[in-house]
Design a protein around this motif. Sequence first.
Motif, PDB file in Angstrom:
ATOM      1  N   SER A  38      53.860   8.250  75.684  1.00 13.64           N
ATOM      2  CA  SER A  38      52.442   8.292  76.059  1.00 13.64           C
ATOM      3  C   SER A  38      52.172   7.154  77.036  1.00 13.64           C
ATOM      4  CB  SER A  38      51.513   8.263  74.853  1.00 13.64           C
ATOM      5  OG  SER A  38      51.715   7.109  74.122  1.00 13.64           O
ATOM      6  N   LYS A  43      58.266  15.254  76.209  1.00 10.37           N
ATOM      7  CA  LYS A  43      56.841  15.598  76.018  1.00 10.37           C
ATOM      8  C   LYS A  43      56.012  14.338  76.224  1.00 10.37           C
ATOM      9  CE  LYS A  43      54.972  18.582  73.523  1.00 10.37           C
ATOM     10  NZ  LYS A  43      54.281  19.082  72.326  1.00 10.37           N
ATOM     11  N   VAL A  51      49.968   9.618  67.883  1.00 12.20           N
ATOM     12  CA  VAL A  51      50.480  10.899  68.428  1.00 12.20           C
ATOM     13  C   VAL A  51      51.871  10.768  69.063  1.00 12.20           C
ATOM     14  CG1 VAL A  51      48.140  11.793  68.778  1.00 12.20           C
ATOM     15  CG2 VAL A  51      49.338  10.734  70.710  1.00 12.20           C
ATOM     16  N   THR A  52      52.338   9.524  69.245  1.00 15.51           N
ATOM     17  CA  THR A  52      53.680   9.322  69.813  1.00 15.51           C
ATOM     18  C   THR A  52      54.686   9.199  68.667  1.00 15.51           C
ATOM     19  OG1 THR A  52      52.627   8.096  71.600  1.00 15.51           O
ATOM     20  CG2 THR A  52      55.005   7.885  71.432  1.00 15.51           C
ATOM     21  N   LYS A  53      55.878   9.742  68.905  1.00 19.64           N
ATOM     22  CA  LYS A  53      56.913   9.710  67.855  1.00 19.64           C
ATOM     23  C   LYS A  53      57.331   8.271  67.548  1.00 19.64           C
ATOM     24  CE  LYS A  53      58.759  14.147  69.246  1.00 19.64           C
ATOM     25  NZ  LYS A  53      59.752  14.856  70.029  1.00 19.64           N
ATOM     26  N   PHE A  56      45.614  15.991  68.901  1.00 19.93           N
ATOM     27  CA  PHE A  56      47.041  16.297  68.737  1.00 19.93           C
ATOM     28  C   PHE A  56      47.506  15.820  67.357  1.00 19.93           C
ATOM     29  CE2 PHE A  56      46.319  15.220  73.272  1.00 19.93           C
ATOM     30  CZ  PHE A  56      46.485  16.489  73.808  1.00 19.93           C
ATOM     31  N   GLU A  57      48.538  16.514  66.881  1.00 18.70           N
ATOM     32  CA  GLU A  57      49.141  16.139  65.583  1.00 18.70           C
ATOM     33  C   GLU A  57      49.858  14.799  65.702  1.00 18.70           C
ATOM     34  OE1 GLU A  57      49.499  18.331  62.754  1.00 18.70           O
ATOM     35  OE2 GLU A  57      48.023  19.594  63.773  1.00 18.70           O
ATOM     36  N   ASN A  58      50.084  14.165  64.576  1.00 17.18           N
ATOM     37  CA  ASN A  58      50.913  12.950  64.547  1.00 17.18           C
ATOM     38  C   ASN A  58      52.280  13.265  65.174  1.00 17.18           C
ATOM     39  OD1 ASN A  58      48.869  11.985  62.960  1.00 17.18           O
ATOM     40  ND2 ASN A  58      50.048  11.915  61.061  1.00 17.18           N
ATOM     41  N   ASN A  59      52.863  12.302  65.861  1.00 21.76           N
ATOM     42  CA  ASN A  59      54.252  12.385  66.367  1.00 21.76           C
ATOM     43  C   ASN A  59      54.489  13.577  67.312  1.00 21.76           C
ATOM     44  OD1 ASN A  59      54.619  10.327  64.430  1.00 21.76           O
ATOM     45  ND2 ASN A  59      55.115  11.848  62.871  1.00 21.76           N
ATOM     46  N   SER A  60      53.496  13.915  68.137  1.00 19.81           N
ATOM     47  CA  SER A  60      53.638  15.084  69.017  1.00 19.81           C
ATOM     48  C   SER A  60      54.379  14.769  70.313  1.00 19.81           C
ATOM     49  CB  SER A  60      52.265  15.614  69.433  1.00 19.81           C
ATOM     50  OG  SER A  60      51.519  16.021  68.348  1.00 19.81           O
ATOM     51  N   PHE A  61      54.391  13.493  70.742  1.00 16.55           N
ATOM     52  CA  PHE A  61      54.892  13.166  72.087  1.00 16.55           C
ATOM     53  C   PHE A  61      56.061  12.174  72.052  1.00 16.55           C
ATOM     54  CE2 PHE A  61      50.515  14.510  72.563  1.00 16.55           C
ATOM     55  CZ  PHE A  61      50.611  15.428  73.605  1.00 16.55           C
ATOM     56  N   ASP A  62      56.965  12.347  73.042  1.00 13.37           N
ATOM     57  CA  ASP A  62      58.068  11.376  73.214  1.00 13.37           C
ATOM     58  C   ASP A  62      57.558  10.134  73.930  1.00 13.37           C
ATOM     59  OD1 ASP A  62      60.236  13.181  72.329  1.00 13.37           O
ATOM     60  OD2 ASP A  62      59.620  14.346  74.093  1.00 13.37           O
TER      61      ASP A  62
END
Length: 218
Positions: free
Chosen positions: A116, A52, A140-142, A108-114
Motif C-alpha cells: 500500500s 496487489k 488492509v496490507t498483508k 477492503f478486507e484485512n490483509n487484502s494487499f501486498d
Amino acid sequence: MAEKLTDNEKEYYVLVRKVFAILAPFYDVIAAPFSGIRDRMVNFTNAQKGSKTLDVATGTGQQAFAFAKKGYDVVGIDLSEAILNVAKKKNKYKNAKFEVADATNLPFENNSFDISSISFALHEMPLSIREKVLKEMVRVTKPKGIIVIADYDLPKNKISKFLVYHFISLYETKYYKTFIKSDLEALLSKNRIKIMEKDTVMHGVGRILKGINNKLLY
Ligand SMILES: C[S@@+](CC[C@H](N)C(=O)[O-])C[C@H]1O[C@@H](n2cnc3c(N)ncnc32)[C@H](O)[C@@H]1O
C-alpha cells in the motif's frame, strides 16, 4: 457504529472535498514537481509484477498509473469524486481501477494487499486522521507486506530549511506546519510500520519511506 468526528475532523472533511473539487482540473499541473518521484516510489517497493497494490488518496492517479505501468494490479482510492473522475478519464490501464473511499475507513478486507502506498497526502491531515489512515493501511496490507510513503521533508541546510518551510506554508493547509514539525517515523513505528529504507527526493523537500508491515497476523 461510525466513530463520532471532532470539530477539527469535520472541518478537514469539508475542506478536502471543497478544495479538490476546485483543484481537480489543474491538479496535475500543480503536482508536476512530484512527477519525478512516481517511478522511484515503484522501484523502491522492489515487488513482483502482479502484486496487489493499494494507492491511498490517489488524487488524479499518477502514482497508481506508475504502479500499473510496471504490471502491478492497482486500486486507487480517494475521498474526492471530482479528482477521481480525472483519474478515471486518464486511465488507460486494465490493471488500474479507482474507487471513491475514505482512507480512514477502507472498504477492503484485512490483509487484502501486498503493497500500500500514500503520496503527498498525510501532510494535509490532522494528526488524528493521519493516524487512522495509517492504521487502515496496516490493516488492509498483508503482514510483512510493503507500505510506502512519500511526503514533504525539510532540507538539512538551515537557510534552505527556513525558505522551504515558509514558502510551502504559504499555499498548504494549516496541517502542513504540524506535520513537518512532527516525527513521521515515530508515528509509523507506533503503528507497526517498520522503516526499512529511506530516500531523499526533490533536493530534500521530499522523502520516500519504505516500511514493512510489522503487525501480528489477524
Ligand atoms: C495533495 S493530493 C495528493 C494526491 C496524490 N496522492 C499525489 O501524489 O499526487 C491529496 C489527496 O488526498 C485526498 N484525501 C484527503 N483526505 C482523504 C481521505 N480521508 N481519504 C481519501 N482521500 C483523501 C484528497 O482528496 C487528494 O486527492
